[in-house]
Design an enzyme around this catalytic site. Sequence first.
Site, PDB file in Angstrom:
ATOM      1  N   GLY A  20       0.634  -1.264  -0.068  1.00 36.09           N
ATOM      2  CA  GLY A  20       0.051   0.027  -0.059  1.00 36.09           C
ATOM      3  C   GLY A  20       0.785   1.267   0.028  1.00 36.09           C
ATOM      4  N   ASN A  68       1.636   2.978  -2.675  1.00 38.25           N
ATOM      5  CA  ASN A  68       1.062   3.841  -3.663  1.00 38.25           C
ATOM      6  C   ASN A  68      -0.341   4.431  -2.810  1.00 38.25           C
ATOM      7  OD1 ASN A  68       2.383   4.205  -6.329  1.00 38.25           O
ATOM      8  ND2 ASN A  68       2.641   1.756  -5.880  1.00 38.25           N
ATOM      9  N   MET A 121      -3.936  -7.531  -6.858  1.00 38.39           N
ATOM     10  CA  MET A 121      -3.481  -8.749  -7.565  1.00 38.39           C
ATOM     11  C   MET A 121      -4.847  -9.603  -8.012  1.00 38.39           C
ATOM     12  SD  MET A 121      -0.356  -8.304  -7.629  1.00 38.39           S
ATOM     13  CE  MET A 121       0.549  -9.634  -7.743  1.00 38.39           C
ATOM     14  N   ILE A 172      -7.627 -10.081 -11.208  1.00 38.30           N
ATOM     15  CA  ILE A 172      -7.988  -9.466 -12.454  1.00 38.30           C
ATOM     16  C   ILE A 172      -9.326  -8.887 -12.542  1.00 38.30           C
ATOM     17  CG2 ILE A 172      -8.613 -10.069 -14.895  1.00 38.30           C
ATOM     18  CD1 ILE A 172      -6.351 -12.377 -14.546  1.00 38.30           C
ATOM     19  N   HIS A 193       1.934  -0.256 -12.975  1.00 37.52           N
ATOM     20  CA  HIS A 193       2.385  -1.089 -13.482  1.00 37.52           C
ATOM     21  C   HIS A 193       3.946  -1.192 -13.426  1.00 37.52           C
ATOM     22  CE1 HIS A 193       2.837  -5.219 -15.036  1.00 37.52           C
ATOM     23  NE2 HIS A 193       3.855  -4.716 -15.917  1.00 37.52           N
ATOM     24  N   ASP A 201      -8.165  -2.233 -19.381  1.00 37.67           N
ATOM     25  CA  ASP A 201      -9.081  -2.848 -20.425  1.00 37.67           C
ATOM     26  C   ASP A 201      -9.095  -4.410 -20.383  1.00 37.67           C
ATOM     27  OD1 ASP A 201      -7.048  -4.097 -21.923  1.00 37.67           O
ATOM     28  OD2 ASP A 201      -7.233  -2.694 -23.486  1.00 37.67           O
ATOM     29  N   GLU A 202      -9.686  -4.894 -20.977  1.00 37.90           N
ATOM     30  CA  GLU A 202      -9.873  -6.445 -20.819  1.00 37.90           C
ATOM     31  C   GLU A 202      -8.922  -7.399 -20.555  1.00 37.90           C
ATOM     32  OE1 GLU A 202     -12.534  -7.436 -24.030  1.00 37.90           O
ATOM     33  OE2 GLU A 202     -13.885  -6.339 -23.313  1.00 37.90           O
ATOM     34  N   ASP A 207      -2.632  -5.470 -18.439  1.00 36.60           N
ATOM     35  CA  ASP A 207      -1.505  -4.425 -18.643  1.00 36.60           C
ATOM     36  C   ASP A 207      -1.703  -4.170 -19.903  1.00 36.60           C
ATOM     37  OD1 ASP A 207      -0.952  -5.121 -15.866  1.00 36.60           O
ATOM     38  OD2 ASP A 207       0.456  -6.596 -16.309  1.00 36.60           O
ATOM     39  N   GLU A 250       6.933   5.455  -9.156  1.00 34.55           N
ATOM     40  CA  GLU A 250       5.742   5.279  -9.213  1.00 34.55           C
ATOM     41  C   GLU A 250       4.740   6.150  -8.460  1.00 34.55           C
ATOM     42  OE1 GLU A 250       5.209   0.284  -9.567  1.00 34.55           O
ATOM     43  OE2 GLU A 250       4.764   1.129  -7.636  1.00 34.55           O
TER      44      GLU A 250
HETATM   45  C1  GRF Z   1       3.611  -1.601  -7.280  1.00 35.06           C
HETATM   46  O1  GRF Z   1       4.802  -1.961  -7.764  1.00 35.06           O
HETATM   47  C2  GRF Z   1       2.699  -1.469  -8.594  1.00 35.06           C
HETATM   48  O2  GRF Z   1       3.287  -1.325  -9.720  1.00 35.06           O
HETATM   49  C3  GRF Z   1       2.304  -3.061  -8.861  1.00 35.06           C
HETATM   50  O3  GRF Z   1       2.159  -3.472  -7.221  1.00 35.06           O
HETATM   51  C4  GRF Z   1       2.917  -2.741  -6.770  1.00 35.06           C
HETATM   52  C5  GRF Z   1       2.265  -2.241  -5.414  1.00 35.06           C
HETATM   53  O4  GRF Z   1       2.914  -1.614  -4.422  1.00 35.06           O
HETATM   54  N1  GRF Z   1       1.204  -3.204  -9.772  1.00 35.06           N
HETATM   55  P1  GRF Z   1       2.403  -0.803  -3.238  1.00 35.06           P
HETATM   56  O5  GRF Z   1       1.377  -1.952  -2.638  1.00 35.06           O
HETATM   57  O6  GRF Z   1       1.582   0.504  -3.479  1.00 35.06           O
HETATM   58  O7  GRF Z   1       3.613  -0.528  -2.239  1.00 35.06           O
END
Ligand code: GRF
Length: 187
Positions: free
Chosen positions: A14, A16, A88, A90, A107, A139-140, A143, A172
């Site tokens: 978490g 991000n 994680m 889809i 991503h 989208d469907e 990535d 990110e």
């Molecule tokens: C990130 O590296 C993102 O690109 C990927 O999952 C990771 C999530 O990291 N999709 P966090 O949980 O936000 O630290």
Amino acid sequence: MVKKNACVFISGKGTNLKNLILRSRDNSFPINIKLVITNKKNANGIIIAKKNLIPFVVVNTQIKNFDTHILQILKKNKISIICLAGYMKIISKNLIKKFGKKIINIHPSLLPKFKGLNTFSRVLKNNEKKTGCTVHYVDEKIDNGHIISQKFFYVNSNDDEKTLKQKTQILEHQAFPEAIIKIFRKN
Ligand code: GRF
């Protein structure tokens, strides 16, 4: 400025999410984090949501029609944008279609390179000169959607998976908020 209600989907650490929460405190940032959805009841991101008094929902993705359940929650909270931040699972065609609003994902690679999992080991194996992160519409396909923004750095000969991850996450935390500003500036 009227902020849009956002829901952040997470499965893990978490960082991000934390960064988006911090940014959203700024009046000029276009979204407000109204809700967190996770499929992992032990996700560290839940602790971050709690600390910041953001409601969270743990969804059971094993049950039939969990999509419908998610849609109801999104509707009830008047969510205008979903930010996938390390979720994680889809997102089904059905959810994309029925939600009908913006869904974006971050991503850890320079898409279209290295879709899917284990990006850092593949970057090293492929002797990539540079790598980074991508924010894109969902989208469907995995990535795959339209790219909103990318940031990159050059790979050093002494980089390993750990350092690549650290460097990517620093980018990110810049790219995700910037992409959100960009998409709402356009409209
Ligand atoms: C990130 O590296 C993102 O690109 C990927 O999952 C990771 C999530 O990291 N999709 P966090 O949980 O936000 O630290």
